[in-house]
Design an enzyme around this catalytic site. Structure first.
Site, mmCIF file in Angstrom:
data_model
loop_
_atom_site.group_PDB
_atom_site.id
_atom_site.type_symbol
_atom_site.label_atom_id
_atom_site.label_comp_id
_atom_site.label_asym_id
_atom_site.label_seq_id
_atom_site.Cartn_x
_atom_site.Cartn_y
_atom_site.Cartn_z
ATOM 1 N N SER A 1 -67.170 36.488 141.668
ATOM 2 C CA SER A 1 -66.826 35.091 141.471
ATOM 3 C C SER A 1 -67.799 34.468 140.467
ATOM 4 C CB SER A 1 -66.821 34.357 142.818
ATOM 5 O OG SER A 1 -66.291 33.061 142.691
ATOM 6 N N ASP B 1 -55.070 36.676 142.403
ATOM 7 C CA ASP B 1 -56.166 35.725 142.230
ATOM 8 C C ASP B 1 -55.809 34.763 141.099
ATOM 9 O OD1 ASP B 1 -58.520 34.346 141.884
ATOM 10 O OD2 ASP B 1 -59.771 36.110 141.525
ATOM 11 N N ARG C 1 -64.739 21.539 150.723
ATOM 12 C CA ARG C 1 -64.602 22.929 151.150
ATOM 13 C C ARG C 1 -63.143 23.294 151.355
ATOM 14 N NH1 ARG C 1 -66.985 27.717 150.507
ATOM 15 N NH2 ARG C 1 -66.919 29.020 152.378
ATOM 16 N N HIS D 1 -58.297 35.100 145.548
ATOM 17 C CA HIS D 1 -59.673 35.244 145.076
ATOM 18 C C HIS D 1 -60.583 35.875 146.128
ATOM 19 C CE1 HIS D 1 -63.110 34.474 142.560
ATOM 20 N NE2 HIS D 1 -63.689 33.728 143.479
ATOM 21 N N ASP D 2 -60.311 35.624 147.391
ATOM 22 C CA ASP D 2 -61.145 36.169 148.459
ATOM 23 C C ASP D 2 -61.082 37.685 148.554
ATOM 24 O OD1 ASP D 2 -62.440 33.968 149.412
ATOM 25 O OD2 ASP D 2 -61.108 33.630 151.120
#
Length: 405
Positions: free
Chosen positions: A147, A320, A217, A353-354
Site C-alpha cells: 500500500s 483492487d 476509518r 486492496h486488502d
C-alpha cells in the site's frame, strides 16, 4: 510460531523535514528480527495505519492491524524468512506508535498537535535511512512495502538507489488518482469538522474526535474492499433490529429500517480504530500519501528511477480499485524503460486492496522467490506440485507469468 523481535526506540537527533521545519530529537520506534550478517537486511515498510510490529505477537501494545500485521509473511520459514534475513520495520514519522508525531511531546512539554511539521513519504525514507545507519546497516538486500508502504519502497529506489539491491512494491502506485484523493479529503474533513478535534489541540482535554476519526476509518475501509468482496461478505443482509448502533447515533426513522451487516461491520471497525489511533496522525499520514508523486522533480517516472540498478517486483490485485493493476503496470514499464529487471505479478483476487494483507498464499511465493533469486525466481505454490510424481514440475520463471510480459 511466535517471532522473537528486538523492539526499541532510536533517538536520532535533530531532523529537518522536507517542508524546511526541524525538530530537536527524532525518535523512531522499530522492531528487528533475525541476525544481521552484513548483507541480509530487509526493510519492511508498513501501510498507512500499520506499525513497526510486523510479525511479533506481544501481550502488550496496540490492537488491530498494528499488531503483527504481516505475521503470515514475516517469520521463520516464511516468505521473508527471519532465519535468513535481518528484518527491520520502523514506525514512520507522523504516526502514533512510538515514532515522533503530533501526539509526541514538544520541547515545551506539551504535545505537538498540529505544530508538528508537515510530513512526506520522503521524510519517512530519510528517517529509515537514519535508523539503519544507527543500527549499522549499509546496503539493503531488499525494501518491501505494501500500500503506501509500497510507495515508500519505490521512494528508496529514487532517493537511495545505491543502497538497495531489490525493491518490492505490493498493491501500490506511483501516485494516487483523483478519486482516492477526493475520498481522503472527505475523510480528513470528517475529522476537522468534529467539534472535539478542537483545532488539533484535544490532547489532555478528556475528549478526542472519535466520531470524525471513526467516519474517516469507515471511508478507508470502503476503499480497501471491492464490490465482489462486499457482496460476498455482507450482501444486503440485516444485522437484526435488536443490534445496537453504538458508534454513531441513528435518526428516529432508522428503527423502521434494517440495520445492515455492512453498517454493523463498519461501525465495529471504527470503534476499534479510534481506540488505537490518533486523529492528527491520520491527517498527517493521509496527506503524506496524497502528496507522493514518484516523478516529482523529474521529467517522468522512468527518469526518477534511472539511477536504480537493482531489480524490482511489483504485485497487484485484480479487484483492487485503490491501487489498480494498471497503475502497477505503469511503474513496471518505467523500470523497463531503464532496463531494470522487473516482474509485475498480478493476482486474480476479489478481495480488493486488502488482498495484500489477507492472501498470504498468493503474496508469499513470488515474494519469497524474488528475495532469493530476483526475477529469475520461480513462484511455486503447494497446489502447483505434481502430486502423482511426488516432484515439482518445471514452472515458468515469475516474470513469464506476469501482466504485459
Amino acid at each position: 510460531m511466535p517471532v522473537d523481535a528486538v523492539a526499541d526506540v532510536a533517538e536520532l537527533g535533530e531532523f529537518r523535514f522536507e517542508c524546511g521545519e526541524s525538530i530537536d530529537e527524532l525518535e523512531v520506534a522499530y522492531e528487528a528480527y533475525g541476525e544481521f550478517n552484513g548483507s541480509n537486511a530487509v526493510l519492511v515498510c508498513h501501510a498507512l495505519t500499520g506499525s513497526q510490529n510486523v510479525a511479533s505477537h506481544r501481550t502488550q501494545g496496540t490492537a488491530g492491524q498494528a499488531r503483527a500485521w504481516w505475521s503470515d509473511i514475516v517469520g521463520p520459514g516464511k516468505a521473508i524468512d527471519t532465519t535468513e534475513y535481518y528484518v527491520v520495520c520502523a514506525n514512520v514519522p507522523g504516526s502514533c506508535y512510538g515514532t515522533s508525531g503530533p501526539a509526541s511531546d514538544a520541547p515545551d512539554g506539551e504535545p505537538y498537535g498540529t505544530r508538528f511539521p508537515p510530513v512526506t513519504i520522503g521524510d519517512w525514507t530519510r528517517a529509515q535511512r537514519a535508523l539503519l545507519d544507527h543500527l549499522g546497516v549499509g546496503r539493503l538486500h531488499a525494501v518491501v512495502g505494501g500500500s503506501v508502504g509500497g510507495m515508500n519502497a519505490l521512494d528508496w529506489a529514487v532517493r537511495y538507489p545505491d543502497d538497495v539491491q531489490r525493491v518490492v512494491s505490493v498493491a501500490a502506485a506511483a501516485r494516487l488518482d483523483p478519486q482516492c484523493l477526493a475520498l481522503d479529503g472527505i475523510a480528513r474533513r470528517a475529522i476537522t469538522t468534529d467539534p472535539d478535534w478542537q483545532g488539533g489541540d484535544y490532547y489532555g482535554t478528556g475528549e478526542k474526535p472519535k466520531d470524525g476519526l471513526g467516519l474517516a476509518r469507515q471511508i478507508g475501509h470502503v476503499m480497501y474492499l471491492s464490490k465482489e468482496s462486499m457482496d460476498q461478505k455482507f450482501g444486503r443482509r440485516s444485522a437484526g433490529r435488536d443490534m445496537v448502533r453504538d458508534a454513531f447515533p441513528a435518526d428516529p426513522a432508522a428503527d423502521f429500517f434494517p440495520y445492515r451487516d455492512v453498517e454493523s461491520y463498519l461501525d465495529y471497525q471504527s470503534e476499534k480504530f479510534v481506540e488505537r489511533f490518533d486523529a492528527n496522525s491520520y491527517l498527517y499520514l493521509t496527506r503524506a500519501m496524497d502528496d507522493y508523486d514518484l516523478s516529482e522533480g523529474y521529467e517522468s517516472d522512468a527518469a526518477a528511477l534511472a539511477a536504480f540498478e537493482g531489480e524490482a517486483l511489483l504485485m497487484s490485485f485484480t479487484a483492487d480499485w485503490h491501487f489498480t493493476t494498471d497503475q502497477s503496470e505503469s511503474v513496471a514499464e518505467a523500470f523497463r524503460t531503464d532496463d531494470v529487471p522487473v516482474a509485475h505479478h498480478v493476482v486474480e483476487s476479489d478481495h480488493g486492496h486488502d488482498a495484500f494483507l489477507v492472501e498470504p498464499e498468493n503474496v508469499g511465493p513470488p515474494l519469497r522467490d524474488f528475495l532469493q533469486s530476483g526475477v529469475r525466481g520461480r513462484a511455486v505454490t503447494d497446489t502447483e506440485k505434481d502430486d502423482d510424481a511426488g516432484e515439482e514440475p518445471d514452472f515458468a520463471p515469475v516474470h513469464n507469468s506476469l501482466f504485459s510480459g
